[in-house]
Write a protein that holds these residues in place. Structure first.
Motif, PDB file in Angstrom:
ATOM      1  N   ALA A  67       8.580   0.098  13.346  1.00  0.00           N
ATOM      2  CA  ALA A  67       7.634  -0.694  14.146  1.00  0.00           C
ATOM      3  C   ALA A  67       8.087  -0.771  15.600  1.00  0.00           C
ATOM      4  N   GLN A  68       9.381  -0.929  15.817  1.00  0.00           N
ATOM      5  CA  GLN A  68       9.919  -0.983  17.183  1.00  0.00           C
ATOM      6  C   GLN A  68       9.740   0.361  17.891  1.00  0.00           C
ATOM      7  N   THR A  69       9.969   1.435  17.171  1.00  0.00           N
ATOM      8  CA  THR A  69       9.788   2.767  17.755  1.00  0.00           C
ATOM      9  C   THR A  69       8.327   3.000  18.096  1.00  0.00           C
ATOM     10  N   ARG A  70       7.438   2.611  17.193  1.00  0.00           N
ATOM     11  CA  ARG A  70       5.998   2.750  17.435  1.00  0.00           C
ATOM     12  C   ARG A  70       5.603   1.976  18.701  1.00  0.00           C
ATOM     13  N   GLU A  71       6.162   0.776  18.849  1.00  0.00           N
ATOM     14  CA  GLU A  71       5.861  -0.045  20.024  1.00  0.00           C
ATOM     15  C   GLU A  71       6.372   0.605  21.306  1.00  0.00           C
ATOM     16  N   ARG A  72       7.547   1.217  21.258  1.00  0.00           N
ATOM     17  CA  ARG A  72       8.071   1.946  22.425  1.00  0.00           C
ATOM     18  C   ARG A  72       7.135   3.088  22.818  1.00  0.00           C
ATOM     19  N   ILE A  73       6.631   3.793  21.824  1.00  0.00           N
ATOM     20  CA  ILE A  73       5.696   4.894  22.095  1.00  0.00           C
ATOM     21  C   ILE A  73       4.415   4.345  22.717  1.00  0.00           C
ATOM     22  N   LEU A  74       3.904   3.258  22.172  1.00  0.00           N
ATOM     23  CA  LEU A  74       2.685   2.644  22.717  1.00  0.00           C
ATOM     24  C   LEU A  74       2.892   2.155  24.144  1.00  0.00           C
ATOM     25  N   GLN A  75       4.059   1.602  24.435  1.00  0.00           N
ATOM     26  CA  GLN A  75       4.364   1.150  25.801  1.00  0.00           C
ATOM     27  C   GLN A  75       4.367   2.331  26.766  1.00  0.00           C
ATOM     28  N   ALA A  76       5.015   3.416  26.367  1.00  0.00           N
ATOM     29  CA  ALA A  76       5.050   4.612  27.219  1.00  0.00           C
ATOM     30  C   ALA A  76       3.648   5.183  27.403  1.00  0.00           C
ATOM     31  N   ALA A  77       2.856   5.198  26.342  1.00  0.00           N
ATOM     32  CA  ALA A  77       1.482   5.699  26.430  1.00  0.00           C
ATOM     33  C   ALA A  77       0.643   4.805  27.334  1.00  0.00           C
ATOM     34  N   SER A  78       0.857   3.503  27.245  1.00  0.00           N
ATOM     35  CA  SER A  78       0.105   2.562  28.089  1.00  0.00           C
ATOM     36  C   SER A  78       0.398   2.802  29.560  1.00  0.00           C
ATOM     37  N   SER A  79       1.659   2.986  29.888  1.00  0.00           N
ATOM     38  CA  SER A  79       2.026   3.252  31.285  1.00  0.00           C
ATOM     39  C   SER A  79       1.389   4.543  31.783  1.00  0.00           C
ATOM     40  N   ALA A  80       1.445   5.580  30.969  1.00  0.00           N
ATOM     41  CA  ALA A  80       0.851   6.863  31.350  1.00  0.00           C
ATOM     42  C   ALA A  80      -0.662   6.732  31.492  1.00  0.00           C
ATOM     43  N   LEU A  81      -1.278   5.993  30.593  1.00  0.00           N
ATOM     44  CA  LEU A  81      -2.731   5.807  30.629  1.00  0.00           C
ATOM     45  C   LEU A  81      -3.162   5.070  31.894  1.00  0.00           C
ATOM     46  N   ILE A  82      -2.440   4.039  32.263  1.00  0.00           N
ATOM     47  CA  ILE A  82      -2.767   3.270  33.467  1.00  0.00           C
ATOM     48  C   ILE A  82      -2.685   4.156  34.706  1.00  0.00           C
ATOM     49  N   GLN A  83      -1.687   4.999  34.752  1.00  0.00           N
ATOM     50  CA  GLN A  83      -1.465   5.815  35.936  1.00  0.00           C
ATOM     51  C   GLN A  83      -2.353   7.054  35.997  1.00  0.00           C
ATOM     52  N   ARG A  84      -2.609   7.688  34.824  1.00  0.00           N
ATOM     53  CA  ARG A  84      -3.291   8.981  34.877  1.00  0.00           C
ATOM     54  C   ARG A  84      -4.417   9.147  33.872  1.00  0.00           C
ATOM     55  N   GLY A  85      -4.779   8.095  33.156  1.00  0.00           N
ATOM     56  CA  GLY A  85      -5.850   8.198  32.179  1.00  0.00           C
ATOM     57  C   GLY A  85      -5.337   8.691  30.844  1.00  0.00           C
ATOM     58  N   PRO A  86      -6.207   8.706  29.835  1.00  0.00           N
ATOM     59  CA  PRO A  86      -5.773   9.067  28.491  1.00  0.00           C
ATOM     60  C   PRO A  86      -5.710  10.573  28.220  1.00  0.00           C
ATOM     61  N   ALA A  87      -6.395  11.391  28.990  1.00  0.00           N
ATOM     62  CA  ALA A  87      -6.455  12.822  28.681  1.00  0.00           C
ATOM     63  C   ALA A  87      -5.260  13.604  29.221  1.00  0.00           C
ATOM     64  N   GLU A  88      -4.815  13.284  30.411  1.00  0.00           N
ATOM     65  CA  GLU A  88      -3.810  14.107  31.085  1.00  0.00           C
ATOM     66  C   GLU A  88      -2.396  14.025  30.503  1.00  0.00           C
ATOM     67  N   PRO A  89      -1.843  12.853  30.228  1.00  0.00           N
ATOM     68  CA  PRO A  89      -0.454  12.813  29.759  1.00  0.00           C
ATOM     69  C   PRO A  89      -0.297  13.562  28.428  1.00  0.00           C
ATOM     70  N   SER A  90       0.766  14.335  28.318  1.00  0.00           N
ATOM     71  CA  SER A  90       1.030  15.070  27.083  1.00  0.00           C
ATOM     72  C   SER A  90       1.833  14.208  26.114  1.00  0.00           C
TER      73      SER A  90
END
Length: 179
Positions: free
Chosen positions: A6-29
């Motif tokens: 669960a903690q690892t999943r949350e870390r991934i979601l946090q990183a995805a959230s930061s990428a999404l805020i900066q560049r949208g959901p499509a661009e970050p790999s």
């Protein structure tokens, strides 16, 4: 799910959230998101079935956080006062320049046509719920929707312009138009 998973999943979601805020959901790999979380790509599928599933969950959580913040605004204020207070923060230099606690909509709305329908459904639900929060009454909902559109459009344009006088003017103009 184990605590570690669960903690690892949350870390991934946090990183995805930061990428999404900066560049949208499509661009970050997936590799970029996993790297930002301090993990390897190999572990991704133990937590999410696809990149779209990850970004959709991050998008949903980010929008829920925005609505939770609106819940903190004094419910005794009129709809106009509430929207004015929200606009004062939303259309600020600090929010324009933020890379961590910023609204995901400016980076996302332009991509909606290329994303799975679930993103549009989440956005639609968010707009309905947010408009209800910002309206003093059901009759005030369309005005709240118009002000939301003005705020998101103003912030999107200001971010596109980057820090500077014209961007600041866009923020001020949009803020003064919210009623």
């Amino acid at each position: 799910m184990s605590d570690k998973k669960a903690q690892t999943r949350e870390r991934i979601l946090q990183a995805a959230s930061s990428a999404l805020i900066q560049r949208g959901p499509a661009e970050p790999s997936v590799g970029e998101v996993m790297g930002a979380a301090g993990l390897t790509v190999g572990g991704f599928y133990a937590h999410f079935e696809s990149k779209d599933a990850l970004m959709l969950e991050a998008f949903t959580k980010l929008l829920a956080k925005r609505r939770a913040a609106i819940e903190e605004v004094d419910s005794q204020l009129s709809g106009e006062e509430r929207r004015s207070l929200v606009a004062a923060f939303y259309l600020s230099r600090k929010h324009r320049d933020s890379t961590a606690q910023a609204c995901p909509l400016p980076a996302t709305v332009g991509e909606m046509g290329r994303l799975p329908d679930a993103f549009r459904q989440v956005l639609s639900e968010h707009c309905e719920l947010m408009a209800a929060q910002l309206a003093a009454s059901p009759e005030d909902t369309d005005k709240a929707l118009a002000d939301m559109a003005l705020m998101v459009g103003g912030l999107t344009l200001a971010r596109a312009l980057g820090p500077g006088e014209l961007s600041d003017r866009v923020l001020r103009a949009a803020k003064s138009a919210v009623r």
